[in-house]
Design a protein around this motif. Structure first.
Motif, PDB file in Angstrom:
ATOM      1  N   SER A 127       7.380  19.983  -6.528  1.00  0.00           N
ATOM      2  CA  SER A 127       6.222  19.628  -7.357  1.00  0.00           C
ATOM      3  C   SER A 127       6.593  19.701  -8.843  1.00  0.00           C
ATOM      4  O   SER A 127       6.104  18.899  -9.641  1.00  0.00           O
ATOM      5  N   ASP A 128       7.481  20.627  -9.209  1.00  0.00           N
ATOM      6  CA  ASP A 128       7.944  20.663 -10.609  1.00  0.00           C
ATOM      7  C   ASP A 128       8.740  19.403 -10.957  1.00  0.00           C
ATOM      8  O   ASP A 128       8.619  18.856 -12.050  1.00  0.00           O
ATOM      9  N   ALA A 129       9.566  18.966  -9.999  1.00  0.00           N
ATOM     10  CA  ALA A 129      10.443  17.837 -10.294  1.00  0.00           C
ATOM     11  C   ALA A 129       9.712  16.499 -10.237  1.00  0.00           C
ATOM     12  O   ALA A 129       9.983  15.606 -11.040  1.00  0.00           O
ATOM     13  N   PHE A 130       8.786  16.343  -9.306  1.00  0.00           N
ATOM     14  CA  PHE A 130       8.208  15.011  -9.085  1.00  0.00           C
ATOM     15  C   PHE A 130       6.691  14.968  -9.191  1.00  0.00           C
ATOM     16  O   PHE A 130       6.087  13.898  -9.084  1.00  0.00           O
ATOM     17  N   GLY A 131       6.038  16.114  -9.356  1.00  0.00           N
ATOM     18  CA  GLY A 131       4.571  16.162  -9.405  1.00  0.00           C
ATOM     19  C   GLY A 131       4.009  16.451  -8.027  1.00  0.00           C
ATOM     20  O   GLY A 131       4.540  15.989  -7.025  1.00  0.00           O
ATOM     21  N   SER A 132       2.925  17.235  -7.988  1.00  0.00           N
ATOM     22  CA  SER A 132       2.384  17.644  -6.687  1.00  0.00           C
ATOM     23  C   SER A 132       1.770  16.464  -5.929  1.00  0.00           C
ATOM     24  O   SER A 132       1.616  16.518  -4.714  1.00  0.00           O
ATOM     25  N   GLN A 133       1.454  15.368  -6.655  1.00  0.00           N
ATOM     26  CA  GLN A 133       0.827  14.219  -5.976  1.00  0.00           C
ATOM     27  C   GLN A 133       1.744  13.604  -4.914  1.00  0.00           C
ATOM     28  O   GLN A 133       1.264  12.921  -4.030  1.00  0.00           O
ATOM     29  N   CYS A 134       3.046  13.879  -4.986  1.00  0.00           N
ATOM     30  CA  CYS A 134       3.916  13.273  -3.962  1.00  0.00           C
ATOM     31  C   CYS A 134       4.414  14.289  -2.951  1.00  0.00           C
ATOM     32  O   CYS A 134       5.262  13.976  -2.135  1.00  0.00           O
ATOM     33  N   TYR A 194       8.523  25.906   5.123  1.00  0.00           N
ATOM     34  CA  TYR A 194       8.108  27.217   5.634  1.00  0.00           C
ATOM     35  C   TYR A 194       9.249  28.220   5.462  1.00  0.00           C
ATOM     36  O   TYR A 194       9.038  29.346   5.030  1.00  0.00           O
ATOM     37  N   LYS A 195      10.461  27.778   5.783  1.00  0.00           N
ATOM     38  CA  LYS A 195      11.612  28.677   5.691  1.00  0.00           C
ATOM     39  C   LYS A 195      11.993  28.956   4.240  1.00  0.00           C
ATOM     40  O   LYS A 195      12.561  29.990   3.930  1.00  0.00           O
ATOM     41  N   ASN A 196      11.706  28.005   3.368  1.00  0.00           N
ATOM     42  CA  ASN A 196      12.042  28.164   1.959  1.00  0.00           C
ATOM     43  C   ASN A 196      10.879  27.624   1.096  1.00  0.00           C
ATOM     44  O   ASN A 196      10.927  26.503   0.599  1.00  0.00           O
ATOM     45  N   PRO A 197       9.830  28.453   0.937  1.00  0.00           N
ATOM     46  CA  PRO A 197       8.631  27.982   0.226  1.00  0.00           C
ATOM     47  C   PRO A 197       8.926  27.512  -1.205  1.00  0.00           C
ATOM     48  O   PRO A 197       8.191  26.677  -1.747  1.00  0.00           O
ATOM     49  N   GLN A 198      10.009  28.013  -1.791  1.00  0.00           N
ATOM     50  CA  GLN A 198      10.380  27.598  -3.141  1.00  0.00           C
ATOM     51  C   GLN A 198      10.592  26.078  -3.205  1.00  0.00           C
ATOM     52  O   GLN A 198      10.419  25.455  -4.254  1.00  0.00           O
ATOM     53  N   LEU A 199      10.957  25.489  -2.063  1.00  0.00           N
ATOM     54  CA  LEU A 199      11.160  24.037  -2.003  1.00  0.00           C
ATOM     55  C   LEU A 199       9.897  23.289  -2.487  1.00  0.00           C
ATOM     56  O   LEU A 199       9.996  22.291  -3.205  1.00  0.00           O
ATOM     57  N   ILE A 231       0.861  -1.190   0.000  1.00  0.00           N
ATOM     58  CA  ILE A 231       0.000   0.000   0.000  1.00  0.00           C
ATOM     59  C   ILE A 231       0.901   1.245   0.000  1.00  0.00           C
ATOM     60  O   ILE A 231       2.092   1.144   0.280  1.00  0.00           O
ATOM     61  N   PRO A 232       0.336   2.407  -0.312  1.00  0.00           N
ATOM     62  CA  PRO A 232       1.168   3.617  -0.431  1.00  0.00           C
ATOM     63  C   PRO A 232       1.707   4.099   0.914  1.00  0.00           C
ATOM     64  O   PRO A 232       1.060   3.905   1.936  1.00  0.00           O
ATOM     65  N   PHE A 233       2.868   4.721   0.886  1.00  0.00           N
ATOM     66  CA  PHE A 233       3.390   5.306   2.124  1.00  0.00           C
ATOM     67  C   PHE A 233       4.127   6.617   1.887  1.00  0.00           C
ATOM     68  O   PHE A 233       4.679   6.873   0.825  1.00  0.00           O
ATOM     69  N   THR A 234       4.075   7.443   2.929  1.00  0.00           N
ATOM     70  CA  THR A 234       4.697   8.770   2.930  1.00  0.00           C
ATOM     71  C   THR A 234       5.841   8.758   3.925  1.00  0.00           C
ATOM     72  O   THR A 234       5.721   8.145   4.979  1.00  0.00           O
ATOM     73  N   VAL A 235       6.929   9.447   3.571  1.00  0.00           N
ATOM     74  CA  VAL A 235       8.054   9.571   4.490  1.00  0.00           C
ATOM     75  C   VAL A 235       8.271  11.051   4.804  1.00  0.00           C
ATOM     76  O   VAL A 235       8.282  11.882   3.893  1.00  0.00           O
ATOM     77  N   GLY A 236       8.432  11.362   6.087  1.00  0.00           N
ATOM     78  CA  GLY A 236       8.659  12.754   6.477  1.00  0.00           C
ATOM     79  C   GLY A 236       9.674  12.856   7.582  1.00  0.00           C
ATOM     80  O   GLY A 236      10.108  11.839   8.137  1.00  0.00           O
ATOM     81  N   GLY A 237      10.052  14.100   7.900  1.00  0.00           N
ATOM     82  CA  GLY A 237      10.988  14.342   8.989  1.00  0.00           C
ATOM     83  C   GLY A 237      12.317  14.845   8.485  1.00  0.00           C
ATOM     84  O   GLY A 237      13.082  14.082   7.904  1.00  0.00           O
ATOM     85  N   GLY A 238      12.581  16.114   8.671  1.00  0.00           N
ATOM     86  CA  GLY A 238      13.888  16.682   8.349  1.00  0.00           C
ATOM     87  C   GLY A 238      14.224  16.778   6.869  1.00  0.00           C
ATOM     88  O   GLY A 238      15.385  16.963   6.516  1.00  0.00           O
ATOM     89  N   ILE A 239      13.236  16.665   6.002  1.00  0.00           N
ATOM     90  CA  ILE A 239      13.519  16.741   4.560  1.00  0.00           C
ATOM     91  C   ILE A 239      13.648  18.204   4.152  1.00  0.00           C
ATOM     92  O   ILE A 239      12.758  19.012   4.406  1.00  0.00           O
ATOM     93  N   SER A 240      14.784  18.553   3.515  1.00  0.00           N
ATOM     94  CA  SER A 240      14.962  19.973   3.197  1.00  0.00           C
ATOM     95  C   SER A 240      15.479  20.235   1.788  1.00  0.00           C
ATOM     96  O   SER A 240      15.590  21.385   1.391  1.00  0.00           O
ATOM     97  N   THR A 241      15.791  19.197   1.012  1.00  0.00           N
ATOM     98  CA  THR A 241      16.305  19.462  -0.332  1.00  0.00           C
ATOM     99  C   THR A 241      15.648  18.540  -1.363  1.00  0.00           C
ATOM    100  O   THR A 241      15.104  17.492  -1.026  1.00  0.00           O
ATOM    101  N   VAL A 242      15.753  18.967  -2.626  1.00  0.00           N
ATOM    102  CA  VAL A 242      15.243  18.164  -3.734  1.00  0.00           C
ATOM    103  C   VAL A 242      15.998  16.833  -3.799  1.00  0.00           C
ATOM    104  O   VAL A 242      15.417  15.792  -4.091  1.00  0.00           O
ATOM    105  N   GLU A 243      17.299  16.863  -3.434  1.00  0.00           N
ATOM    106  CA  GLU A 243      18.109  15.636  -3.476  1.00  0.00           C
ATOM    107  C   GLU A 243      17.620  14.623  -2.438  1.00  0.00           C
ATOM    108  O   GLU A 243      17.539  13.430  -2.735  1.00  0.00           O
ATOM    109  N   ASP A 244      17.279  15.126  -1.227  1.00  0.00           N
ATOM    110  CA  ASP A 244      16.711  14.242  -0.190  1.00  0.00           C
ATOM    111  C   ASP A 244      15.518  13.486  -0.763  1.00  0.00           C
ATOM    112  O   ASP A 244      15.372  12.275  -0.605  1.00  0.00           O
ATOM    113  N   VAL A 245      14.641  14.262  -1.413  1.00  0.00           N
ATOM    114  CA  VAL A 245      13.374  13.705  -1.895  1.00  0.00           C
ATOM    115  C   VAL A 245      13.616  12.729  -3.050  1.00  0.00           C
ATOM    116  O   VAL A 245      13.031  11.643  -3.087  1.00  0.00           O
TER     117      VAL A 245
END
Lengths: 202, 252
Positions: free
Chosen positions: B117-124, B107-112, B75-89
């Motif tokens: 969403s540009d790189a991977f799609g807003s669905q993720c 919040y600190k860098n809304p451009q993230l 089933i689908p899963f989400t991972v979170g916690g301390g993610i701050s760069t496109v490379e992390d994702v």
């Protein structure tokens, strides 16, 4: 051997893991010889239609895919790219299926739907009106997981239906080409049955 | 019909589940994959793994864990916690995560959010917001796991994040979290009724009725909980049967 077609779209790894869970070996490749000689092909996809088609055209994978004679399974964006045209980026697609791909227009839910119907659709929905071997062994109204903002309308090639905002094609089939809008690789045991059915097509 | 989602959340530290108490049916409740499998078999619709590991070196364990989850769980899963760069994702998605959640860094860098969403799609891209209702009756955004207050209203930040490309909002009410007195109905309803994307309600689940209420009266698209599932106060299968009887659309 099952080949998963490699292009600039997501969920390739998830598809490969799902195949592993049902005991099927696969390779991820954009190599023409490997694609042509594979027994079965999976055309996955998460992302945007326009850059995905551009990527396929630049590598001439578009011509290769439509010429394939072995069973091909499109997933999510894969299904949409196998249609004629997508409203996403006003994109000409592969044209294997006649159905048009359109953007959902959100609406308020009915009382039984509880809440607004938003776009994208994210979550588990049921599929019904099965007309394909892909769904052998499943019950009408079984649940699958879907994430998408665009959908293929109902048409002659529709082999399963889902309701979100209105009925649309959950699956399409024409000759050796099969496609599902939802994610069988993330749809629990129901999804695994669908993948097994595809692998067992002779 | 699209169904409402029930999402157990697993806190992960150094690759192990932090809360995972006394499950006789599994060998190792400290193993996130074992616990995730159990929840999946009970009927969980998705899973969220929140990494609370402090150091960067140990975060490498997270990628290995994501691989194991993706290869074992269907089933689908989400991972979170301390993610701050496109490379992390990119690394998490390549290894089989379906979505990532971002919070303080976004919040600190809304451009993230836009970059993701540009790189991977807003669905993720899931935007997690920790929110607290202050004495003035308004809900404010908090950062750093609830330790840092901002002067930003939650409604404003959520709307901006969706514009930038967030595909889903995971809303945790700090006033309700841990109380078991029910979800924060007002802010959940406010976001769910005004935003075009799904809202996951989190914080405060104590009874089955709380889930019914957050779906029926606050129009949440999904509800997330941790301790009531971990301590077996509520079993996911029973919860979903109850919701179906209450005319809430769920996957059984």
């Amino acid at each position: 051997m099952i080949a998963i077609i490699k292009y600039n779209a997501g969920n390739v790894q998830s598809v490969q893991y799902a195949l592993q869970r049902i005991g099927a070996d696969s390779i991820v490749t954009d190599n023409v010889a490997e694609i042509t000689s594979a027994d079965k092909l999976i055309f996955p996809g998460v992302g945007h239609a326009s850059p995905a088609m551009q990527y396929l055209r630049e590598r001439k994978l578009d011509q290769l895919i439509i010429s394939l004679k072995q069973p091909v399974l499109g997933i999510c964006l894969g299904l949409q790219l196998m249609c004629k045209h997508s409203e996403e980026g006003n994109t000409q697609c592969l044209g294997i299926f006649d159905e048009a791909v359109k953007l959902f227009v959100p609406r308020e839910g009915t009382e039984s739907e509880v809440g607004k119907l938003k776009v994208p659709q994210i979550g588990w929905n049921n599929i019904y009106n099965f007309k394909s071997v892909l769904f052998d062994g499943l019950k009408e109204e079984d649940f699958v997981y879907a994430v998408h903002s665009y959908y293929a309308a109902l048409g002659n090639e529709t082999v399963a239906t889902t309701d979100y905002i209105h009925p649309y094609s959950a699956a399409l089939q024409k000759n050796n080409f099969y496609a599902v809008q939802f994610h069988p690789e993330k749809s629990g045991t129901v999804g695994e049955t669908i993948l097994k059915n595809f692998i067992n097509i002779s | 019909m699209l169904t409402k989602r029930i999402i157990p959340c697993l806190d992960i530290k150094d690759g192990r589940t932090v809360k995972g108490i006394n499950f006789e049916s599994i060998r190792d409740a400290g193993d996130p994959v074992e616990l995730a499998k159990l929840y999946s078999e009970q009927g969980a619709d998705e899973l969220v793994f929140l990494d609370i590991t402090a150091t960067i070196e140990k975060r490498k364990a997270l990628v290995e864990l994501v691989k194991r989850i993706a290869s074992d769980i269907n089933i689908p899963f989400t991972v979170g916690g301390g993610i701050s760069t496109v490379e992390d994702v990119a690394l998490l998605l390549q290894n089989g995560a379906d979505k990532v959640s971002v919070n303080t860094a976004a919040y600190k860098n809304p451009q993230l959010i836009k970059d993701l969403s540009d790189a991977f799609g807003s669905q993720c891209v899931v935007l997690a917001i920790d929110t607290k209702k202050e004495a003035d009756g308004q809900w404010y955004v908090y950062l750093d796991g609830g330790r840092t207050k901002t002067g930003t209203l939650t409604t404003g930040w959520a709307a901006k994040a969706v514009e930038l490309g967030a595909g889903e909002i995971l809303l945790t009410s700090m006033n309700n979290d841990g109380t078991r007195n029910g979800f924060a109905m007002d802010i959940t309803a406010q976001l769910s009724n005004t935003l075009p994307v799904p809202v996951i309600a989190s914080g405060g689940a104590g009874t089955m009725m709380h889930f019914k209420e957050v779906f029926q009266y606050a129009n949440a698209d999904a509800a997330l909980a941790a301790s009531i599932f971990h301590y077996k106060d509520i079993e996911i299968g029973s919860l979903k049967k109850y919701l179906a009887q209450q005319h809430i659309p769920v996957r059984l």
